[in-house]
Design an enzyme around this catalytic site. Structure first.
Site, mmCIF file in Angstrom:
data_model
loop_
_atom_site.group_PDB
_atom_site.id
_atom_site.type_symbol
_atom_site.label_atom_id
_atom_site.label_comp_id
_atom_site.label_asym_id
_atom_site.label_seq_id
_atom_site.Cartn_x
_atom_site.Cartn_y
_atom_site.Cartn_z
ATOM 1 N N ASP A 88 52.754 61.517 69.210
ATOM 2 C CA ASP A 88 53.006 62.625 69.964
ATOM 3 C C ASP A 88 51.912 62.672 70.791
ATOM 4 O O ASP A 88 50.903 61.631 70.974
ATOM 5 C CB ASP A 88 53.005 63.928 68.962
ATOM 6 C CG ASP A 88 51.885 64.115 68.321
ATOM 7 O OD1 ASP A 88 50.824 63.280 68.527
ATOM 8 O OD2 ASP A 88 51.791 65.023 67.522
ATOM 9 N N ASP A 291 60.937 64.724 63.371
ATOM 10 C CA ASP A 291 59.898 64.528 62.608
ATOM 11 C C ASP A 291 59.496 65.914 61.873
ATOM 12 O O ASP A 291 59.676 66.982 62.458
ATOM 13 C CB ASP A 291 58.800 63.912 63.422
ATOM 14 C CG ASP A 291 58.331 65.172 64.074
ATOM 15 O OD1 ASP A 291 58.684 65.791 65.097
ATOM 16 O OD2 ASP A 291 56.987 65.642 63.624
ATOM 17 N N CYS A 329 69.738 60.919 43.089
ATOM 18 C CA CYS A 329 68.952 60.105 43.751
ATOM 19 C C CYS A 329 68.476 58.850 43.067
ATOM 20 O O CYS A 329 68.231 58.861 41.765
ATOM 21 C CB CYS A 329 67.718 60.912 44.090
ATOM 22 S SG CYS A 329 66.528 60.133 45.046
ATOM 23 N N CYS A 331 65.709 56.978 44.075
ATOM 24 C CA CYS A 331 64.365 56.659 44.481
ATOM 25 C C CYS A 331 63.528 56.370 43.275
ATOM 26 O O CYS A 331 63.953 56.461 42.291
ATOM 27 C CB CYS A 331 63.613 57.772 45.102
ATOM 28 S SG CYS A 331 63.032 58.905 44.173
ATOM 29 N N CYS A 334 62.837 59.129 40.835
ATOM 30 C CA CYS A 334 64.187 59.734 40.129
ATOM 31 C C CYS A 334 64.490 58.625 38.970
ATOM 32 O O CYS A 334 65.074 58.999 38.118
ATOM 33 C CB CYS A 334 65.229 60.111 41.030
ATOM 34 S SG CYS A 334 64.800 61.417 41.946
ATOM 35 N N HIS A 360 60.013 61.019 46.617
ATOM 36 C CA HIS A 360 61.277 61.294 46.525
ATOM 37 C C HIS A 360 61.851 62.256 47.735
ATOM 38 O O HIS A 360 63.128 62.146 47.985
ATOM 39 C CB HIS A 360 61.488 62.495 45.218
ATOM 40 C CG HIS A 360 62.793 63.035 45.174
ATOM 41 N ND1 HIS A 360 64.262 62.548 45.135
ATOM 42 C CD2 HIS A 360 63.042 64.326 45.754
ATOM 43 C CE1 HIS A 360 65.036 63.464 45.339
ATOM 44 N NE2 HIS A 360 64.390 64.508 45.764
HETATM 45 ZN ZN LIG Z 1 64.568 60.677 44.007
#
Ligand SMILES: [Zn+2]
Length: 395
Positions: A88, A291, A329, A331, A334, A360
């Site tokens: 930015d 963002d 999820c 990830c 998780c 996550h």
């Molecule tokens: Zn997750």
């Protein structure tokens, strides 16, 4: 540098082509203010699916300085991130963090929030700083007004933003972006290949300068600003000065008047937004890039964004829970950890809790964009949007 692949209503799916990979849009960029996504390694961030980050020119200019980063091979190499980076302009931070800020048509001067030293930024110097950082997308200095802003001042700030955009563009062209300038883009050859783009050979000298639409909450000022920037012909357009307290209704209205003024074949980036509902509202109005600090800042406070809504990890009801954070999820958080353990980490003030929930949350925002994109490609974005809102029952 932008390919529009599909539209569904006003929602768009596309590709942003950068020197550090082709980025599928809509895209969410996690924020690495100090050239780091707080609590996470770049490898973890990439593992969560993020392909493009945002970093803050204001912070990096103050510390460690763009010359130091350039001496260490540019921002990508400095932070070991082989994906794309947008920097930015520092405008937003100058107006929100710095002290004794003075704005003139020449630029802004302010006291550093770190050591109180006097710093000056001009449209030209901001381009030079970002050229040294070697980001893939750079932003021109703009004046971001707070909410509410009187109309007279909103016009003045908008006029200055347009004038600064023109000067930034002229300066960027004049100094050129020759090969020498762009060397910091290149990662050290001894490091791993850029896996994000399959190691494809992409020209390294393609640092893009976007324009930023301002105009506070005045539709006519937004429209005028957008039209004048489009005349200057930027490779992409950001919409700034929103999500500063005006509320989602006003923000959506500003998007509805601004986006139609922007060329269909250029990416549109809504700066600093936001919660999942706002992201989908903006996608529905034709925005491609986002963002926000929310996934990481809220993650560090134990707020998890999940497929069923926001979960507060500090809540006593998770004390003996063997459930994953989000059952839908995949990830690492998780897959490998239970709510009971995560709650313990937050209660004990352990950094690992902050890292696991941040990880996550990033994976959640990345997947939300991927799901939205898939829905747009198959012509069912409206249904997807409605289903998502309905799914967010946990509050
Ligand atoms: Zn997750």
């Amino acid at each position: 540098m932008f390919r529009l692949l599909a539209t569904d209503g006003l929602a768009r799916a596309g590709e942003l082509i950068t020197p550090h990979g082709t980025i599928s849009t809509p895209v969410f960029m996690p924020v690495g203010t100090q050239a780091t996504i707080k609590t996470l390694t770049p490898e973890q961030v990439a593992g969560a699916g993020a392909k493009m980050l945002l970093s803050n020119t204001y912070h990096l200019h103050l510390r460690p300085g763009e010359d130091t980063i350039a001496a260490l091979g540019g921002l990508h190499r400095f932070m070991n991130w082989s994906g794309a980076i947008l920097t930015d302009s520092g405008g937003f931070q100058v107006f929100s963090l710095a002290e004794l800020t003075k704005v003139t048509d020449a630029g802004v001067s302010f006291r550093s929030h770190i050591d109180g030293s006097l710093v000056e930024l001009t449209p030209e110097s901001v381009v030079d700083i970002q050229a040294k950082l070697g980001s893939d997308v750079m932003m021109p200095l703009d004046e971001c007004t707070s909410f509410p802003t009187p109309r007279d001042y909103a016009r003045e700030a908008m006029e200055r933003t347009v004038a600064w955009a023109a000067r930034s563009r002229a300066h960027r062209r004049m100094r050129g972006m020759g090969r020498q300038e762009c060397l910091p883009h290149r990662r050290d050859e001894t490091r791993a290949e850029n896996t994000i783009n399959g190691g494809a050979d992409i020209p390294v000298c393609a640092q893009a300068l976007f324009g930023i639409v301002q105009g506070a909450t005045y539709p006519d000022l937004r429209v005028e600003c957008a039209r004048r920037l489009v005349e200057l012909d930027f490779p992409g357009y950001a919409i700034g000065g929103l999500s500063v307290g005006e509320g989602p209704e006003v923000m959506n209205r500003m998007l509805e008047v601004t986006v139609p003024e922007l060329p269909a074949d250029k990416p549109r980036y809504l700066m600093g937004v936001g919660p999942p509902d706002d992201l989908l509202d903006a996608i529905a109005r034709g925005v491609d890039m986002f963002d926000c600090v929310l996934p990481t800042r809220n993650g560090r406070n134990g707020f998890a964004f999940t497929s069923t809504g926001i979960i507060r990890m500090k809540n006593a009801r998770h004390a003996r829970s063997t459930e994953p954070l989000d059952a839908s999820c995949d990830c690492p958080t998780c897959r490998n950890y239970e709510r009971g353990y995560l709650r313990h980490l937050f209660r004990a003030g352990e950094i690992l809790g902050m890292a696991l929930v941040s990880l996550h949350n990033i994976a959640f925002f990345v997947r939300l964009m991927e799901d939205a994109r898939r829905a747009i490609m198959t012509g069912r974005f409206k249904e997807f949007h409605a289903e998502f809102i309905q799914s967010q029952t946990e509050r």
